[in-house]
Write a protein that holds these residues in place. Structure first.
Motif, PDB file in Angstrom:
ATOM      1  N   LEU A  22      40.190  70.942 184.723  1.00 34.92           N
ATOM      2  CA  LEU A  22      40.774  71.023 183.388  1.00 34.92           C
ATOM      3  C   LEU A  22      39.794  70.672 182.278  1.00 34.92           C
ATOM      4  O   LEU A  22      40.182  70.566 181.123  1.00 34.92           O
ATOM      5  CB  LEU A  22      42.010  70.114 183.299  1.00 34.92           C
ATOM      6  N   ALA A  23      38.536  70.479 182.632  1.00 35.73           N
ATOM      7  CA  ALA A  23      37.480  70.167 181.668  1.00 35.73           C
ATOM      8  C   ALA A  23      37.801  68.924 180.845  1.00 35.73           C
ATOM      9  O   ALA A  23      37.523  68.851 179.655  1.00 35.73           O
ATOM     10  CB  ALA A  23      37.197  71.365 180.761  1.00 35.73           C
ATOM     11  N   LEU A  24      38.385  67.921 181.508  1.00 32.37           N
ATOM     12  CA  LEU A  24      38.648  66.644 180.842  1.00 32.37           C
ATOM     13  C   LEU A  24      37.326  65.898 180.714  1.00 32.37           C
ATOM     14  O   LEU A  24      36.509  65.908 181.628  1.00 32.37           O
ATOM     15  CB  LEU A  24      39.650  65.814 181.646  1.00 32.37           C
ATOM     16  N   GLY A  64      40.603  63.066 176.383  1.00 34.96           N
ATOM     17  CA  GLY A  64      41.135  63.273 177.733  1.00 34.96           C
ATOM     18  C   GLY A  64      42.630  63.025 177.794  1.00 34.96           C
ATOM     19  O   GLY A  64      43.378  63.807 178.387  1.00 34.96           O
ATOM     20  N   LEU A  65      43.097  61.951 177.162  1.00 36.61           N
ATOM     21  CA  LEU A  65      44.530  61.656 177.159  1.00 36.61           C
ATOM     22  C   LEU A  65      45.323  62.730 176.409  1.00 36.61           C
ATOM     23  O   LEU A  65      46.419  63.117 176.833  1.00 36.61           O
ATOM     24  CB  LEU A  65      44.791  60.276 176.551  1.00 36.61           C
ATOM     25  N   LEU A  81      48.972  69.028 179.032  1.00 33.24           N
ATOM     26  CA  LEU A  81      48.983  69.825 180.258  1.00 33.24           C
ATOM     27  C   LEU A  81      49.938  69.326 181.337  1.00 33.24           C
ATOM     28  O   LEU A  81      50.146  70.020 182.329  1.00 33.24           O
ATOM     29  CB  LEU A  81      47.562  69.913 180.819  1.00 33.24           C
ATOM     30  N   ILE A  82      50.518  68.161 181.148  1.00 31.74           N
ATOM     31  CA  ILE A  82      51.543  67.709 182.099  1.00 31.74           C
ATOM     32  C   ILE A  82      52.865  68.255 181.588  1.00 31.74           C
ATOM     33  O   ILE A  82      53.288  67.955 180.482  1.00 31.74           O
ATOM     34  CB  ILE A  82      51.570  66.178 182.216  1.00 31.74           C
ATOM     35  N   SER A  84      50.545  77.254 184.788  1.00 33.43           N
ATOM     36  CA  SER A  84      51.738  77.793 184.155  1.00 33.43           C
ATOM     37  C   SER A  84      52.161  76.949 182.975  1.00 33.43           C
ATOM     38  O   SER A  84      51.929  75.757 182.942  1.00 33.43           O
ATOM     39  CB  SER A  84      52.901  77.932 185.118  1.00 33.43           C
ATOM     40  N   VAL A  85      52.763  77.623 182.002  1.00 33.01           N
ATOM     41  CA  VAL A  85      53.271  76.977 180.794  1.00 33.01           C
ATOM     42  C   VAL A  85      54.612  77.591 180.451  1.00 33.01           C
ATOM     43  O   VAL A  85      54.869  78.753 180.762  1.00 33.01           O
ATOM     44  CB  VAL A  85      52.313  77.119 179.584  1.00 33.01           C
TER      45      VAL A  85
END
Length: 152
Positions: free
Chosen positions: A16-18, A35-36, A42-43, A99-100
């Motif tokens: 996720l490129a955090l 990052g947060l 994304l959650i 998915s979103v």
């Protein structure tokens, strides 16, 4: 005695490129907060809709799928997810299987080289033999798929 090799991290996580923190890094809070913010977006992700240009007055935490021919600060970011946080845009490049939930279309979209949402099958029409009960059952199945937000 064998010592394990220390892990060597790149600047960002592979999926996720955090952003990662590094020893002696200045302003670590900026990296942690970025990052947060991305994890927050994304959650259980939901986007407002697909759009080609940023909205005039986005609210903190709102997200969009960037559509074709992106404009303004979204230029060159087609298909990415734009996350508005701390008065700026963060971008997430979609990964296979991501998915979103698209609020405007009321459907879940999945990334598979493009944002996909299944279309509901058409109701049966025509034919030489018309079975009213079968057509009613098919129409009920189509309605269930739409109500479950599986199809549009």
């Amino acid at each position: 005695q064998h010592m394990s090799t220390p892990l060597v991290f790149t600047a960002r996580s592979p999926r996720l490129a955090l952003p990662y923190l590094f020893a002696a890094q200045s302003q670590k809070e900026a990296t942690v907060n970025e990052g947060l913010a991305l994890i927050d977006a994304l959650i259980s992700p939901a986007v407002e809709e697909i759009a080609a240009s940023p909205p005039a007055s986005p609210s903190e935490g709102q997200c969009w799928i960037i559509g074709a021919n992106p404009q303004g600060s979204w230029e060159g970011r087609g298909d990415d997810i734009a996350v508005f946080t701390a008065g700026t845009w963060l971008f997430v490049t979609p990964r296979a299987g991501m998915s979103v939930f698209d609020k405007a279309a009321a459907v879940t979209r999945r990334w598979d080289g493009g944002w996909m949402a299944p279309d509901a099958p058409a109701s049966p029409t025509g034919g030489t033999v018309i079975d009213v009960e079968a057509r009613a059952a098919i129409d009920t199945l189509i309605a269930v798929l739409r109500n479950a937000r599986i199809t549009v």
